[in-house]
Scaffold this active site. Sequence first.
Site, PDB file in Angstrom:
ATOM      1  N   LYS A 113       6.084   2.619   4.882  1.00  0.00           N
ATOM      2  CA  LYS A 113       5.301   2.919   6.083  1.00  0.00           C
ATOM      3  C   LYS A 113       6.195   3.400   7.221  1.00  0.00           C
ATOM      4  CE  LYS A 113       1.415  -0.252   5.352  1.00  0.00           C
ATOM      5  NZ  LYS A 113       0.637  -1.324   5.956  1.00  0.00           N
ATOM      6  N   LYS A 199      -0.883   4.678  -5.698  1.00  0.00           N
ATOM      7  CA  LYS A 199      -1.933   3.678  -5.530  1.00  0.00           C
ATOM      8  C   LYS A 199      -3.047   4.207  -4.616  1.00  0.00           C
ATOM      9  CE  LYS A 199      -0.787   0.761  -1.961  1.00  0.00           C
ATOM     10  NZ  LYS A 199      -0.503  -0.346  -1.162  1.00  0.00           N
ATOM     11  N   LYS A 202      -5.946   3.295   1.844  1.00  0.00           N
ATOM     12  CA  LYS A 202      -6.739   3.683   3.014  1.00  0.00           C
ATOM     13  C   LYS A 202      -6.032   4.757   3.812  1.00  0.00           C
ATOM     14  CE  LYS A 202      -8.014  -1.065   3.829  1.00  0.00           C
ATOM     15  NZ  LYS A 202      -7.916  -2.198   4.722  1.00  0.00           N
TER      16      LYS A 202
HETATM   17  P1  TYM Z   1      -4.671  -4.614   2.816  1.00  0.00           P
HETATM   18  O1  TYM Z   1      -5.817  -4.439   3.721  1.00  0.00           O
HETATM   19  O2  TYM Z   1      -3.641  -3.545   2.758  1.00  0.00           O
HETATM   20  O3  TYM Z   1      -5.149  -4.883   1.339  1.00  0.00           O
HETATM   21  C1  TYM Z   1      -6.140  -5.865   1.079  1.00  0.00           C
HETATM   22  C2  TYM Z   1      -6.121  -6.306  -0.388  1.00  0.00           C
HETATM   23  O4  TYM Z   1      -6.402  -5.193  -1.231  1.00  0.00           O
HETATM   24  C3  TYM Z   1      -5.381  -5.081  -2.219  1.00  0.00           C
HETATM   25  N1  TYM Z   1      -5.205  -3.654  -2.531  1.00  0.00           N
HETATM   26  C4  TYM Z   1      -5.257  -3.159  -3.778  1.00  0.00           C
HETATM   27  N2  TYM Z   1      -5.465  -3.761  -4.968  1.00  0.00           N
HETATM   28  C5  TYM Z   1      -5.480  -2.954  -6.060  1.00  0.00           C
HETATM   29  N3  TYM Z   1      -5.298  -1.609  -6.013  1.00  0.00           N
HETATM   30  C6  TYM Z   1      -5.084  -0.965  -4.846  1.00  0.00           C
HETATM   31  N4  TYM Z   1      -4.935   0.350  -4.801  1.00  0.00           N
HETATM   32  C7  TYM Z   1      -5.057  -1.764  -3.650  1.00  0.00           C
HETATM   33  N5  TYM Z   1      -4.889  -1.460  -2.322  1.00  0.00           N
HETATM   34  C8  TYM Z   1      -4.983  -2.646  -1.665  1.00  0.00           C
HETATM   35  C9  TYM Z   1      -4.149  -5.683  -1.567  1.00  0.00           C
HETATM   36  O5  TYM Z   1      -3.207  -6.101  -2.536  1.00  0.00           O
HETATM   37  C10 TYM Z   1      -4.747  -6.852  -0.813  1.00  0.00           C
HETATM   38  O6  TYM Z   1      -4.945  -7.949  -1.663  1.00  0.00           O
HETATM   39  N6  TYM Z   1      -1.100  -7.746   3.715  1.00  0.00           N
HETATM   40  C11 TYM Z   1      -2.468  -7.896   3.184  1.00  0.00           C
HETATM   41  C12 TYM Z   1      -3.380  -8.496   4.221  1.00  0.00           C
HETATM   42  C13 TYM Z   1      -2.968  -9.886   4.556  1.00  0.00           C
HETATM   43  C14 TYM Z   1      -2.951 -11.011   3.661  1.00  0.00           C
HETATM   44  C15 TYM Z   1      -2.467 -12.105   4.445  1.00  0.00           C
HETATM   45  C16 TYM Z   1      -3.289 -11.182   2.322  1.00  0.00           C
HETATM   46  C17 TYM Z   1      -2.529 -10.311   5.759  1.00  0.00           C
HETATM   47  N7  TYM Z   1      -2.221 -11.636   5.706  1.00  0.00           N
HETATM   48  C18 TYM Z   1      -2.318 -13.365   3.874  1.00  0.00           C
HETATM   49  C19 TYM Z   1      -3.132 -12.448   1.771  1.00  0.00           C
HETATM   50  C20 TYM Z   1      -2.651 -13.523   2.528  1.00  0.00           C
HETATM   51  C21 TYM Z   1      -2.943  -6.524   2.707  1.00  0.00           C
HETATM   52  O7  TYM Z   1      -2.367  -5.975   1.839  1.00  0.00           O
HETATM   53  O8  TYM Z   1      -4.019  -5.979   3.272  1.00  0.00           O
END
Ligand code: TYM
Length: 336
Positions: A113, A199, A202
């Site tokens: 990022k 992957k 968003k």
């Molecule tokens: P975020 O919003 O980027 O992603 C949310 C969840 O979606 C999963 N994910 C995917 N899984 C499979 N294939 C994909 N292409 C894909 N893109 C996203 C991510 O692995 C995630 O589970 N950092 C976290 C948010 C967070 C969090 C936490 C999670 C903040 N604090 C504490 C767990 C515990 C995140 O990736 O958000």
Amino acid sequence: MSKQRVLSGIQTTGNLHLGNYLGAIRNWVEIQQDYDNFFFFADLHAITVPHDAKVLAANTFNLAAIYLACGIDLNCSTIFVQSHVSAHSELAWLLNCVTPLNWLERMIQFKEKAVKQGENVGVGLLDYPVLMAADILLYDADKVPVGEDQKQHLELTRDIAGRVNDQFGKKKQPVLKVPEPMIRKEGARVMSLADGTKKMSKSDPSELSRIDLLDPPDAITRKIKKCKTDPVKGLAFDDPERPECHNLLTLYQLLGNKTKQEVAAECQDMGWGQFKPLLTETAVEALKPIQVKYNELMDNQDYLNSVLRDGAAKASSVANQTLVRVKDAMGFLPPM
Ligand code: TYM
């Protein structure tokens, strides 16, 4: 015996896609009855990249409706907004002061990022995983269900907890519980529709690269029609030369609630012309009930507000206890 605790969250950065659904929310829904769950909306994480203040609140609110529409059950799960529980920011500061800088500098997501933001990269982006560790550790979570891309952040969380315990714990009484990641094999890494080696994300500038949970049928049809395929006839999983084929079959399997063997047998002699309409219909049917429920919930804003209010109260009472425990272990003077 009391149930183990599960915690997870999603950033409030706009529409959710099939990766978020299959990698995260759907798994939460499947396991939730067996655990005591906390699922939150990571709005503090959403501002680690430049954000639009005019849409942050709406994105957070919409995500609450999405969690419920996907089947999060308030009888066993608490949902809340991260920024409504101030202990998250406060514990993040305390953890910052025990986390070596070089642990953060080697995080893959930061490097990826940061490249996109060049000179303007904010400190918050580097600190993202420490806030994430605070999110998890505040709730004494046993399990953290996430997609594959979060594995490194969870390893860091475990390392930070271990360091706090080493520095401030008493022999038999650790300060923080060390959580376990919970990463499913299938759906843990949903790939882009435009490139099966990247992957689904968003932040991909092309909307054609992802299917959003709220996409209407005509958008789903258009995206699947245009998605990248290959010239080979007969569809098969696990061919490293055919990443798009593996990804699309996996989507078909998961959205259609089929087994891998069933899909492999059904599609082995198919061409893309036959498969794409099948996948389209399956995706439309899988998302329809979520979209109907989402629209119902969005018509009932008072209800959603009350859910968020109750969620914040319940989350705060758990989080504040941990915060007091950590501050005590670190030697702070308690308030008089
Ligand atoms: P975020 O919003 O980027 O992603 C949310 C969840 O979606 C999963 N994910 C995917 N899984 C499979 N294939 C994909 N292409 C894909 N893109 C996203 C991510 O692995 C995630 O589970 N950092 C976290 C948010 C967070 C969090 C936490 C999670 C903040 N604090 C504490 C767990 C515990 C995140 O990736 O958000």
